[in-house]
Scaffold this active site. Structure first.
Site, PDB file in Angstrom:
ATOM      1  N   ASN A   6       0.856  -1.182   0.000  1.00  0.00           N
ATOM      2  CA  ASN A   6       0.000   0.000   0.000  1.00  0.00           C
ATOM      3  C   ASN A   6       0.895   1.236   0.000  1.00  0.00           C
ATOM      4  O   ASN A   6       1.507   1.561   1.017  1.00  0.00           O
ATOM      5  CB  ASN A   6      -0.898  -0.035   1.256  1.00  0.00           C
ATOM      6  CG  ASN A   6      -1.794   1.183   1.349  1.00  0.00           C
ATOM      7  OD1 ASN A   6      -1.847   1.998   0.430  1.00  0.00           O
ATOM      8  ND2 ASN A   6      -2.492   1.312   2.462  1.00  0.00           N
ATOM      9  N   LYS A   8       0.015   4.244  -0.193  1.00  0.00           N
ATOM     10  CA  LYS A   8      -0.631   5.412   0.433  1.00  0.00           C
ATOM     11  C   LYS A   8      -0.377   6.641  -0.447  1.00  0.00           C
ATOM     12  O   LYS A   8      -0.407   6.519  -1.665  1.00  0.00           O
ATOM     13  CB  LYS A   8      -0.160   5.588   1.878  1.00  0.00           C
ATOM     14  CG  LYS A   8      -0.307   4.278   2.671  1.00  0.00           C
ATOM     15  CD  LYS A   8      -0.082   4.435   4.137  1.00  0.00           C
ATOM     16  CE  LYS A   8      -0.250   3.083   4.826  1.00  0.00           C
ATOM     17  NZ  LYS A   8      -0.121   3.148   6.272  1.00  0.00           N
ATOM     18  N   HIS A  88      -9.610   0.928   5.219  1.00  0.00           N
ATOM     19  CA  HIS A  88      -8.313   1.197   5.858  1.00  0.00           C
ATOM     20  C   HIS A  88      -8.509   2.189   7.013  1.00  0.00           C
ATOM     21  O   HIS A  88      -9.308   3.109   6.912  1.00  0.00           O
ATOM     22  CB  HIS A  88      -7.321   1.748   4.826  1.00  0.00           C
ATOM     23  CG  HIS A  88      -5.911   1.721   5.341  1.00  0.00           C
ATOM     24  ND1 HIS A  88      -5.437   2.667   6.221  1.00  0.00           N
ATOM     25  CD2 HIS A  88      -4.890   0.849   5.133  1.00  0.00           C
ATOM     26  CE1 HIS A  88      -4.179   2.374   6.518  1.00  0.00           C
ATOM     27  NE2 HIS A  88      -3.820   1.275   5.870  1.00  0.00           N
ATOM     28  N   GLU A  90      -6.824   4.600   7.958  1.00  0.00           N
ATOM     29  CA  GLU A  90      -6.608   6.013   7.603  1.00  0.00           C
ATOM     30  C   GLU A  90      -7.854   6.598   6.949  1.00  0.00           C
ATOM     31  O   GLU A  90      -8.179   7.766   7.134  1.00  0.00           O
ATOM     32  CB  GLU A  90      -5.364   6.132   6.707  1.00  0.00           C
ATOM     33  CG  GLU A  90      -4.097   5.948   7.539  1.00  0.00           C
ATOM     34  CD  GLU A  90      -2.913   5.373   6.791  1.00  0.00           C
ATOM     35  OE1 GLU A  90      -2.896   5.383   5.553  1.00  0.00           O
ATOM     36  OE2 GLU A  90      -1.987   4.891   7.477  1.00  0.00           O
ATOM     37  N   GLU A 157      -5.001  -4.889  10.681  1.00  0.00           N
ATOM     38  CA  GLU A 157      -3.925  -3.919  10.869  1.00  0.00           C
ATOM     39  C   GLU A 157      -4.158  -3.132  12.158  1.00  0.00           C
ATOM     40  O   GLU A 157      -4.935  -2.175  12.169  1.00  0.00           O
ATOM     41  CB  GLU A 157      -3.900  -2.922   9.704  1.00  0.00           C
ATOM     42  CG  GLU A 157      -3.681  -3.546   8.346  1.00  0.00           C
ATOM     43  CD  GLU A 157      -3.154  -2.514   7.345  1.00  0.00           C
ATOM     44  OE1 GLU A 157      -2.031  -2.715   6.878  1.00  0.00           O
ATOM     45  OE2 GLU A 157      -3.849  -1.521   7.058  1.00  0.00           O
ATOM     46  N   GLY A 163       2.931   2.320  10.719  1.00  0.00           N
ATOM     47  CA  GLY A 163       3.853   3.441  10.541  1.00  0.00           C
ATOM     48  C   GLY A 163       4.650   3.774  11.793  1.00  0.00           C
ATOM     49  O   GLY A 163       5.306   4.810  11.873  1.00  0.00           O
ATOM     50  N   SER A 193       3.821  -2.173  10.316  1.00  0.00           N
ATOM     51  CA  SER A 193       5.277  -2.232  10.479  1.00  0.00           C
ATOM     52  C   SER A 193       5.891  -3.569  10.062  1.00  0.00           C
ATOM     53  O   SER A 193       6.846  -4.052  10.684  1.00  0.00           O
ATOM     54  CB  SER A 193       5.686  -1.877  11.916  1.00  0.00           C
ATOM     55  OG  SER A 193       5.318  -0.542  12.190  1.00  0.00           O
TER      56      SER A 193
HETATM   57  P1  13P Z   1       3.212   0.395   7.646  1.00  0.00           P
HETATM   58  O1  13P Z   1       3.745  -0.843   6.997  1.00  0.00           O
HETATM   59  O2  13P Z   1       3.898   1.657   7.220  1.00  0.00           O
HETATM   60  O3  13P Z   1       3.123   0.243   9.135  1.00  0.00           O
HETATM   61  O4  13P Z   1       1.691   0.563   7.129  1.00  0.00           O
HETATM   62  C1  13P Z   1       0.813  -0.500   7.204  1.00  0.00           C
HETATM   63  C2  13P Z   1      -0.421  -0.163   6.476  1.00  0.00           C
HETATM   64  O5  13P Z   1      -1.205   0.665   6.891  1.00  0.00           O
HETATM   65  C3  13P Z   1      -0.660  -0.854   5.193  1.00  0.00           C
HETATM   66  O6  13P Z   1      -1.952  -0.630   4.732  1.00  0.00           O
END
Ligand code: 13P
Length: 229
Positions: A6, A8, A88, A90, A157, A163, A193
């Site tokens: 992803n 983002k 997600h 976010e 997640e 992150g 992560s």
């Molecule tokens: P990270 O791998 O940066 O922690 O992000 C995970 C994520 O949100 C994937 O959709």
């Protein structure tokens, strides 16, 4: 195993193209049972062909219309995109997508026959309340979602692991995946992560069918290292 990247709000059209060129050269050696999914930003979507699937990070639940700032089915169809991320954290937390809206979006893209990577996860306060609170929270994120949809992949997640560089512990992933699998007969990914340093440990956990990677997927060498770990 499923390896999903992803991006983002990272990478451009140009850098995505370069990334996928390099990735494809490496993927000729991929095990046929493994799947690779890439979610670039909407501006970098294109008709890519290779040993990977390109999907959308988000889209609105309409073919086209007066939805300023959104892309819909027509924009995805232009490039043959048939895979989408929904739910997600976010999207839920930063953009205020409520469960009801997410469930509607799910139903729309299911009706279109899309493969859906459906994301769920809990905040740290909930994790600190214990397993029961975590599972109640995660199950609430299944509200309105057809868990028997044959093109569904679920991604767990934990928000506090996204992150932060701090992945969930092996036991936390194992127990959460085990509990989710009691409700779910579909592939279940872990995200938060995931990186070259912990990929082997995470993919070895029972109930983990793959990973959804953010930061550590942005560099093609790092992402391929995980696929071939
Ligand atoms: P990270 O791998 O940066 O922690 O992000 C995970 C994520 O949100 C994937 O959709």
């Amino acid at each position: 195993m499923i390896f999903a990247a992803n991006f983002k709000m990272n990478h451009t059209r140009e850098s995505t193209k370069n990334y996928l060129n390099v990735l494809q050269q490496k993927l000729t050696a991929k095990k046929s049972a493994d799947r690779v999914l890439i979610f670039p930003p909407a501006t970098a979507l294109d008709s890519y062909h290779g040993d990977f699937t390109v999907g959308a990070q988000n889209a609105y639940m309409a073919r086209n219309g007066a939805y300023t700032g959104e892309i819909g089915l027509e924009q995805l169809e232009e490039f043959g995109i048939r895979t989408i991320l929904i739910g997600h954290s976010e999207r839920r937390d930063i953009f205020g997508e409520r469960q009801e809206h997410i469930a509607e979006k799910f139903a729309y893209f299911k009706a279109q026959g899309f493969e859906i990577i459906y994301c769920i996860g809990e905040a740290l306060e909930i994790r600190e309340e214990g397993n029961e609170a975590v599972m109640a929270h995660l199950f609430a994120q299944f509200e309105g979602i057809d868990l028997s949809y044959e093109k569904l992949i679920v991604a767990y997640e934990p928000i506090w692991a996204i992150g932060t560089g701090r992945s969930a512990k092996t036991e936390e992933i194992a127990s959460t995946h085990q509990a989710l699998k009691q409700k779910l007969d579909r592939p279940l990914l872990y995200g938060g992560s995931v990186k070259p340093a912990n990929i082997k440990e995470i993919t070895a956990i029972e109930g983990v069918d793959g990973v959804l990677v953010g930061s550590a997927s942005l560099d093609v060498e790092s992402f391929s290292e995980m696929i071939f770990a």
